[in-house]
Design a protein around this motif. Structure first.
Motif, PDB file in Angstrom:
ATOM      1  N   HIS A  52     -47.250 104.748  31.810  1.00 11.94           N
ATOM      2  CA  HIS A  52     -46.428 105.933  32.047  1.00 11.94           C
ATOM      3  C   HIS A  52     -46.840 106.520  33.395  1.00 11.94           C
ATOM      4  O   HIS A  52     -47.896 107.141  33.513  1.00 11.94           O
ATOM      5  CB  HIS A  52     -46.615 106.953  30.925  1.00 11.94           C
TER       6      HIS A  52
ATOM      7  N   GLU B 179     -44.556 112.181  34.246  1.00  7.38           N
ATOM      8  CA  GLU B 179     -44.028 112.959  33.127  1.00  7.38           C
ATOM      9  C   GLU B 179     -42.687 113.586  33.482  1.00  7.38           C
ATOM     10  O   GLU B 179     -42.029 114.175  32.632  1.00  7.38           O
ATOM     11  CB  GLU B 179     -45.022 114.053  32.725  1.00  7.38           C
TER      12      GLU B 179
ATOM     13  N   GLN C 247     -43.014 113.298  24.644  1.00  9.89           N
ATOM     14  CA  GLN C 247     -43.705 114.194  25.570  1.00  9.89           C
ATOM     15  C   GLN C 247     -43.615 115.624  25.073  1.00  9.89           C
ATOM     16  O   GLN C 247     -42.662 116.006  24.396  1.00  9.89           O
ATOM     17  CB  GLN C 247     -43.084 114.128  26.965  1.00  9.89           C
TER      18      GLN C 247
ATOM     19  N   THR D 246     -42.923 102.948  32.593  1.00  8.71           N
ATOM     20  CA  THR D 246     -41.980 103.952  32.126  1.00  8.71           C
ATOM     21  C   THR D 246     -42.471 105.328  32.541  1.00  8.71           C
ATOM     22  O   THR D 246     -43.315 105.461  33.426  1.00  8.71           O
ATOM     23  CB  THR D 246     -41.800 103.827  30.589  1.00  8.71           C
TER      24      THR D 246
ATOM     25  N   THR E 165     -52.137 101.702  26.528  1.00  8.27           N
ATOM     26  CA  THR E 165     -51.214 102.610  27.209  1.00  8.27           C
ATOM     27  C   THR E 165     -51.977 103.580  28.093  1.00  8.27           C
ATOM     28  O   THR E 165     -52.981 104.158  27.663  1.00  8.27           O
ATOM     29  CB  THR E 165     -50.389 103.414  26.183  1.00  8.27           C
TER      30      THR E 165
ATOM     31  N   GLN F 156     -51.584 107.051  30.527  1.00  9.77           N
ATOM     32  CA  GLN F 156     -50.739 108.207  30.792  1.00  9.77           C
ATOM     33  C   GLN F 156     -50.728 108.563  32.279  1.00  9.77           C
ATOM     34  O   GLN F 156     -51.567 108.085  33.044  1.00  9.77           O
ATOM     35  CB  GLN F 156     -51.251 109.398  29.967  1.00  9.77           C
TER      36      GLN F 156
ATOM     37  N   ARG G  23     -48.584 104.921  23.205  1.00  6.52           N
ATOM     38  CA  ARG G  23     -48.030 106.240  23.529  1.00  6.52           C
ATOM     39  C   ARG G  23     -47.693 107.019  22.273  1.00  6.52           C
ATOM     40  O   ARG G  23     -47.798 108.243  22.244  1.00  6.52           O
ATOM     41  CB  ARG G  23     -46.762 106.080  24.391  1.00  6.52           C
TER      42      ARG G  23
END
Length: 369
Positions: A38, A41, A52, A94, A283, A285, A294
């Motif tokens: 990720h 955000e 989220q 992503t 994962t 962040q 996530r």
């Protein structure tokens, strides 16, 4: 594009060479490793079931992204040495919405330059994909691009915003026009699970490569939808709808309706699936925090403070996920206990606060109502 300085930075190999204690029992290595990354955000949508709970604009510099990529490469190299063969490695990138970052295509350029080491794919809401972007993605050649459809147009727009259904369909058409492998994902909950057949039909009409589904995890902004988690009976009904859609014969159409997620095999007759979080899935962040998944938001550490290899080898949580020491609570008498390992751990955690309990949607569990 990749500058000479950036290329030198990412191709330096293993960055973290300091020694640290390694559990003797963790020296084995998986056959594959999926890194779900990720990178931001930020997002231009506010979907009702989003994992989220904030949409901060502060994010890592490009150099820090390359730092994390180098750590992933170090982990791959180390695990490959332990196995005696190269791992099947893949990065799914992503957000948030990854296209919201101005340097996202630069990162994809780096990935494309290293496709001999790992493949990559993109999870996106599709709103940034027009004809020009689809052509650029064809040049970068990701393994696939995934977008989401949440039901009929009315249901989808209620979840993702007015007009988004039409935008997403347009994005799919652009991707397929460029012959980019395209996936549709569907998040099932009590209000929309009966609409999966319509999504499967749409996927076939658009000739996407795969339509698949998983269940709502009530965390982040989606925590308010806890009452929308399907009951075991509804879960079974949903899987039966999936199977009916999957088994429907459509001539000259190769769209796969996939049923390889937690406990779907109980209806879909496939190979038993178990959660890969912390095992063959890691994962990271946008702030560098490492999670098993996530949707299983238990912080393992931060990659700017502790190297990924060290966290992989020494995290008690990751070790427990890779080597479950006991049968999940509620699964003791189940024939599939060892293969299934309790089903969807992220759903168990979201509902009960404990990942090592039976999947709340499993109708075979002792804990089922």
């Amino acid at each position: 594009m990749i500058t000479a300085d950036l290329y030198r930075y990412i191709t330096t190999g293993a960055v973290y060479t300091k020694s640290f204690p390694i559990r003797s029992e963790t020296r084995e290595a998986p056959l594959s490793l999926l890194f779900q990354w990720h990178i931001t955000e930020r997002c231009n949508l506010r979907c009702a079931h989003c994992y989220q709970d904030n949409y901060a604009t502060n994010e890592f510099s490009f150099e820090n992204l390359l730092n994390i990529l180098a750590q992933y490469k170090t982990l791959l190299a180390t695990l490959g040495e332990r196995r005696g063969e190269r791992l099947h490695a893949h990065i799914t990138v992503t957000g948030g919405e990854p296209f919201a970052r101005h340097d996202f295509l630069d990162l994809l350029d780096v990935f494309a330059a290293h496709r001999n080491e790992f493949s990559f794919a993109i999870l996106t809401n599709g709103t940034f994909i027009d004809a020009k972007m689809a052509q650029r993605l064809r040049q970068l050649a990701p393994r696939f691009v995934q977008v989401s459809i949440e039901g009929t147009e009315a249901t989808h727009d209620r979840i993702r915003g007015k007009g988004n259904f039409a935008q997403t369909v347009t994005a799919i058409k652009q991707l397929r026009r460029e012959r980019i492998r395209t996936l549709i994902s569907f998040t099932a909950h009590r209000q929309n699970f009966r609409e999966f057949p319509a999504v499967a039909q749409l996927g076939r009409r658009l000739k996407v490569n795969r339509v698949w589904a998983d269940r709502l995890i009530p965390c982040g902004s989606g925590a308010q939808l806890r009452e929308q988690v399907m009951t075991p009976a509804e879960t079974r009904n949903f899987f039966e709808l999936m199977k009916k859609a999957r088994d429907k014969r459509v001539w000259f159409n190769n769209t796969e309706i996939a049923m390889y997620r937690a406990i779907q095999f109980l209806v879909g007759d496939g190979k038993p699936y178990h959660c890969t979080a912390g095992d063959t899935l890691l994962t990271v962040q946008p702030n560098g925090d490492l999670y098993p998944c996530r949707r299983l938001p238990i912080r393992v550490g931060n990659l700017l403070k502790t190297p990924l290899l060290e966290l992989y080898d020494n995290s008690t949580l990751l070790h427990q996920l890779r080597h479950p020491e006991k049968i999940s609570e509620g699964c003791q008498d189940c024939f599939y206990q060892k293969q299934c390992r309790g089903g969807l751990k992220c759903l168990s955690y979201a509902v009960t606060g404990e990942p090592f309990t039976a999947d709340p949607g499993c109708w075979l569990s002792k804990s089922s109502p």
